[in-house]
Design a protein around this motif. Structure first.
Motif, short mmCIF file in Angstrom:
data_model
loop_
_atom_site.label_atom_id
_atom_site.label_comp_id
_atom_site.label_asym_id
_atom_site.label_seq_id
_atom_site.Cartn_x
_atom_site.Cartn_y
_atom_site.Cartn_z
N UNK A 1 0.98 -1.37 0.02
CA UNK A 1 0.10 0.11 -0.04
C UNK A 1 0.81 1.35 -0.07
N UNK A 2 1.96 1.26 0.86
CA UNK A 2 2.72 2.34 0.77
C UNK A 2 3.42 2.47 -0.53
N UNK A 3 3.97 1.58 -0.98
CA UNK A 3 4.60 1.72 -2.54
C UNK A 3 3.75 2.04 -3.56
N UNK A 4 2.45 1.68 -3.28
CA UNK A 4 1.51 2.40 -4.30
C UNK A 4 1.19 3.64 -4.27
N UNK A 5 0.99 4.06 -2.98
CA UNK A 5 1.11 5.66 -2.58
C UNK A 5 2.13 6.41 -3.03
N UNK A 6 3.36 5.74 -2.89
CA UNK A 6 4.33 6.48 -3.27
C UNK A 6 4.68 6.75 -4.89
N UNK A 7 4.04 5.72 -5.52
CA UNK A 7 3.84 5.82 -7.23
C UNK A 7 2.76 6.91 -7.47
N UNK A 8 1.85 7.29 -6.75
CA UNK A 8 0.73 8.05 -6.91
C UNK A 8 1.52 9.50 -6.49
N UNK A 9 2.22 9.72 -5.18
CA UNK A 9 2.77 10.79 -4.81
C UNK A 9 3.62 11.38 -5.96
N UNK A 10 4.72 10.21 -6.60
CA UNK A 10 5.46 10.54 -7.72
C UNK A 10 5.04 11.39 -8.68
N UNK A 11 3.77 10.84 -9.16
CA UNK A 11 3.07 11.21 -10.30
C UNK A 11 2.54 12.58 -9.99
N UNK A 12 1.91 12.87 -8.90
CA UNK A 12 1.27 14.19 -8.42
C UNK A 12 2.51 15.26 -8.49
N UNK A 13 3.75 14.87 -7.93
CA UNK A 13 4.65 15.82 -7.99
C UNK A 13 5.39 16.16 -9.38
N UNK A 14 5.47 15.10 -10.25
CA UNK A 14 5.86 15.29 -11.52
C UNK A 14 4.87 16.13 -12.35
N UNK A 15 3.68 16.09 -12.07
CA UNK A 15 2.41 16.74 -12.86
C UNK A 15 2.66 18.41 -12.20
N UNK A 16 3.02 18.65 -11.12
CA UNK A 16 3.09 19.81 -10.50
C UNK A 16 4.33 20.55 -10.91
N UNK A 17 5.35 19.99 -11.51
CA UNK A 17 6.84 20.47 -11.84
C UNK A 17 6.37 21.55 -13.07
N UNK A 18 7.23 22.43 -12.90
CA UNK A 18 7.15 23.55 -14.29
C UNK A 18 7.48 22.76 -15.22
N UNK A 19 6.77 22.98 -16.46
CA UNK A 19 7.30 22.48 -17.80
C UNK A 19 8.52 23.30 -18.15
N UNK A 20 9.43 22.52 -18.88
CA UNK A 20 10.58 23.26 -19.55
C UNK A 20 10.56 24.41 -20.08
N UNK A 21 9.45 24.61 -20.74
CA UNK A 21 9.15 25.66 -21.82
C UNK A 21 9.04 27.04 -20.89
#
Length: 119
Positions: A73-93
Motif C-alpha cells: 500500500x505504501x509503495x502504491x501511494x509512493x507511485x501516486x505521490x511521484x505522479x502528482x509531484x511530476x504533474x506539478x513540476x514546471x514545464x521546461x518551456x
C-alpha cells in the motif's frame, strides 16, 4: 459553520494553514476533493512536496492512524505521490504547471489563452 480541516484526525493547524492557502477551507471541502486532487492543489499553491505529508493526508481521509501505511500500500501511494509531484513540476518551456494555470484562471487571476498552459 463548517468544520475546519484540523478537525480531521492527524491534520493539525499547520496543514490547515496550507489548505487555506490552497483554497481548501473546510473538512468537507477536503473530503470532497479527495487526497490526490487536494494534494495537487497544495502543490500548485506552493506547498513543498513531501511523501509523508501526502500519505498522512490519505490516511487521515480514510480515518486511519497516520502510520498505518505499510508494504505494498505504501509503495502504491509512493507511485501516486511521484505522479502528482511530476504533474506539478514546471514545464521546461517556462509555462505554468497545468494545475496551477487552471487554478489561477478559475479564480480570476489569469486569463485563459494560447500561452496560458490551459488546454
Amino acid at each position: 459553520m463548517a468544520a475546519p480541516v484540523s478537525s480531521i484526525r492527524n491534520l493539525g493547524p499547520a496543514f490547515e494553514a496550507e489548505c487555506t492557502r490552497a483554497g481548501i477551507l473546510s473538512a468537507d471541502g477536503l473530503r470532497a476533493l479527495g487526497a490526490d486532487a487536494a494534494y495537487a492543489r497544495l502543490l500548485a499553491a506552493g506547498t513543498r512536496p513531501h511523501f509523508i505529508g501526502y500519505y498522512v493526508l490519505v490516511m487521515a481521509l480514510q480515518g486511519r492512524p497516520w502510520n498505518d501505511c505499510k508494504g505494498a500500500e505504501k509503495a502504491a501511494l509512493r507511485a501516486r505521490f511521484d505522479a502528482l509531484k511530476a504533474q506539478s513540476a514546471a514545464p521546461e518551456d517556462g509555462s505554468l504547471p497545468h494545475e496551477l494555470a487552471v487554478f489561477l484562471e478559475t479564480h480570476g487571476m489569469r486569463k485563459q489563452g494560447p500561452d496560458s498552459g490551459i488546454s
